[in-house]
Structure formats: C-alpha cells, structure tokens
Write a protein that holds these residues in place. Structure first.
Motif, PDB file in Angstrom:
ATOM      1  N   ASP A   1      31.356  47.014  40.043  1.00  0.00           N
ATOM      2  CA  ASP A   1      32.544  46.159  40.089  1.00  0.00           C
ATOM      3  C   ASP A   1      32.803  45.491  38.742  1.00  0.00           C
ATOM      4  OD1 ASP A   1      32.875  46.814  42.738  1.00  0.00           O
ATOM      5  OD2 ASP A   1      31.922  44.994  43.516  1.00  0.00           O
TER       6      ASP A   1
ATOM      7  N   ASN B   1      36.243  45.925  36.868  1.00  0.00           N
ATOM      8  CA  ASN B   1      37.087  44.735  36.749  1.00  0.00           C
ATOM      9  C   ASN B   1      37.354  44.348  35.298  1.00  0.00           C
ATOM     10  OD1 ASN B   1      37.195  44.573  39.529  1.00  0.00           O
ATOM     11  ND2 ASN B   1      35.563  43.062  39.695  1.00  0.00           N
ATOM     12  N   ASN B   2      36.416  44.704  34.414  1.00  0.00           N
ATOM     13  CA  ASN B   2      36.583  44.379  32.995  1.00  0.00           C
ATOM     14  C   ASN B   2      37.066  45.566  32.171  1.00  0.00           C
ATOM     15  OD1 ASN B   2      35.383  41.457  32.415  1.00  0.00           O
ATOM     16  ND2 ASN B   2      34.116  42.403  34.004  1.00  0.00           N
TER      17      ASN B   2
END
Length: 380
Positions: free
Chosen positions: A247, A251-252
């Motif tokens: 994740d 997400n980054n």
C-alpha cells in the motif's frame, strides 16, 4: 542400532532444510508438526506425524478471540477443547520411544512440550534457537519465566549466532552449547555459482519487505525515495512484502517493483539475490537472517540491521554495512549512499563474501557438523 530422532517444528523451510541434512542411514527420523496440519517436503524415509489435532467438543464461539487476545486463558482451557501438542507428544513418545528429541523455535514448539519432557528426563532434548526466541521475548515477564523453564530442561542448545548462547546462559542454561550453524544448514555453493552475475552487470537494489512486529521495511523505502537521483539508475525490488508495504508503494507512486510475501520460492530468491547489487534488510529483532546469508553467498552487498550484535558476527568492515538504528531513515539513507557512491569497494566485498561463504556457509561442511550433533548426544 539406529538412533531414533524426533523433530518438532512448525511447517518451515528452515526446519525442512535442516532435517534434509540428517543421515538416514544411521538414524530413524520422525517429524511431528507442532501445528498438526500439512506435511513437509521431506526425504522419503522420514516419518511425518501430522493432522493429529482432533476436537474433543464442538467449536465454541469466542475461541479465536481468546487465543489471539487472551492467550494465557485460552492455553489453560485448550486441553478441554482439543488434543494439544503436549498430549500428542506423550502418545508419540510411547509409540516410537525416541532416543533424542529436537525442537525448533521456542514459543510454539518448546513451551508446549516442556511439561512432558520434564516427565521424560532420560530423553536428551536439543533445542534450536530461532531469531527472536530469546533476544526479543526475554524482555516480557510472562515469556521470560517460560523461557527459563525450557532452558532448565534442555540438554543441548543449537544456535545460528553466539549472541544467543550468551543470552541463554544468562537466563540459566547449563547444558551443552553446540557449534554455531546456519539455521538451514547452508548452501550448495557449487550449484548456485552459475546464478551469480558479475558486479558490473548488477542493477537491482533488493529490499526485504517485512513490516510487522519486527520488520521495518518502510524506513528503507522512505530512505530510497529520498535518493531518487541515485536510485533512478537502479531497479528497486521489494520482495516478501506485507500488505502495508504494498500500500505504501502504491499510495506514494514509488517506481519500485513489489513482490508479495508468497511470490517467490527459495530458488527464485537466490536467483534474485544473484542479480542484485545491494540487499537491504531491516528489523528490530532477529538472529542471523537467512536472507542475509543468501545475500552473502549470492554476492549481493548486504546492508542489514544489527539487533543485539548478531549481524556483526557475519558483517565486518569490508563485506557489508550495519544498520544500528533500524528506526533511523537518516542512517539508512547514509549507508545506501556510502555503498553506491564509491566509498565502498563492492568488488572487494564480493571476493570477501565468497571466501566467507566457503568457510561458514557451505552445506557439505555444515552437513557433517549437523550429523556430528546427533552422534555426540549420548542415549541413556
């Protein structure tokens, strides 16, 4: 007459690799799965004892909650609910009358059997310490008393680092400390030689993706994400990833290759190590990480955390770098820069680690040491 050896462990590649090295000509080998379930891929001739955990009464709502949240209470009532490891071991002892019992790991495989083995003190007990068994769990009062109880009964201690021998003695162990041997026994060095790429052809930075009670992979990813001007020249591969790591990368929008916790076989990990320039493993607790040894034998330059000084038994000044504070992104960043900007002679480290592998991690040599353990255990 053959010696009857009973191994007790969970279903584990490390236990499997160890047992594969034990001589079947002079020993009868038995493996009791501590969790009851599936069989392991063991040599023909090893008797496997599995699927023994039978219910005594129907499942009661709330059992799972008790086991996870209030384990001491669950453990006290478990004998009323189902067959326990202790009960099964008592039956197995009567059936096969083992000459030696060897348990791998403390919390799941040794705590539950100490009461039984206190009733069978004539049977020599070998205990193999795994990474977090002593170093981490000794810090908790409830565990410390159980650890001491096991160590008072254990006759022979087998570890993968000298650190744990010292801890065991400090906790009251008075038995025989055996020679330090890698958890899986070692590696077929000749067989893996063809999988090792030359240093100048390696463009992978490989990261162990554990982020849990012990693992601190996110700190490594944060450090790498701040070094884009350097890492753009390499492929960052994160393997054995826990979901939180997956994740974080997504997400980054990090340009890293992520491989799930079950994506690679042991052979595939070795192949990946053989293509990697750097290997980075970071945790707050461990013994000698098996992935560190895989990096060493496959020629990937290791940057590894050093809980309790265990890793420094393998990594010295010329063959790797030590993360002393696994929670420091700044320190990890500095170590990566040091490895990639010419401050470290990676070719020299490669040669050093090849020699180290032949000295300490060669399976053929360690196989002799493993079998020496069982030949030196006196049967009463």
């Amino acid at each position: 007459m053959k010696k009857r050896i009973l191994f007790i462990s969970m279903n584990s590649i490390h236990a499997q690799r160890w047992i594969e090295n034990v001589d079947l000509i002079h020993n009868d080998l038995y493996w009791l799965n501590s969790t009851s379930t599936i069989k392991m891929d063991l040599p023909i001739g090893v008797t496997q004892i599995t699927e023994w955990k039978k219910r005594k009464i129907k499942y009661i709502t709330g059992e799972y909650f008790l086991r996870k949240k209030i384990p001491w209470l669950y453990n006290s009532i478990e004998p009323l609910l189902q067959v326990t490891l202790a009960e099964k071991l008592e039956i197995v002892i009567k059936e096969i009358q083992p000459d030696v019992i060897h348990s791998f790991e403390m919390q799941s495989c040794s705590y539950p059997i100490v009461a039984v083995l206190n009733k069978h003190k004539s049977i020599p007990w070998i205990y193999s310490c795994w990474g977090n068994d002593l170093f981490y769990f000794k810090n908790f009062k409830s565990h410390k008393s159980k650890i001491k109880e096991v160590l008072q009964r254990v006759n022979f201690l087998q570890t993968d680092c000298n650190r744990d021998i010292a801890i065991a003695k400090a906790l009251g162990f008075q038995g025989t400390s055996l020679e330090v041997i890698p958890g899986g026994g070692g590696f077929h060095l000749d067989a893996i030689q063809s999988m090792k790429f030359p240093i100048n052809q390696r463009k992978i930075i490989l990261v162990k993706g554990y982020e849990n009670k012990f693992g601190r992979a996110l700190n490594v990813l944060k450090a790498l994400s701040e070094l884009k001007e350097i890492t753009n020249n390499y492929e960052v591969v994160v393997f054995a990833c826990h979901p939180i790591v997956v994740d974080y990368v997504k997400n980054n929008a990090l340009p890293f290759t992520i491989l799930s916790k079950v994506a690679l076989s042991h052979q595939e990990v070795l192949e990946l190590m053989g293509k990697s320039l750097l290997y980075i493993g970071n945790s707050i607790s461990d013994g000698i990480p098996n992935t560190l040894l895989e990096a060493v034998v496959m020629g990937a330059f290791p940057i590894q955390s050093n809980p309790g000084g265990a890793t420094s038994e393998v990594i010295e000044a010329d063959n790797g770098l030590l993360i002393e504070n696994p929670d420091s992104v700044l320190e990890i960043k500095a170590l990566i820069l040091k490895a990639l900007t010419g401050a470290i002679d990676l070719d020299k480290a490669f040669i050093f680690n090849e020699k180290l592998a032949k000295t300490k991690f060669d399976l053929d040599s360690n196989k002799q040491k493993i079998n020496k353990i069982y030949s030196q255990v006196n049967v009463k």
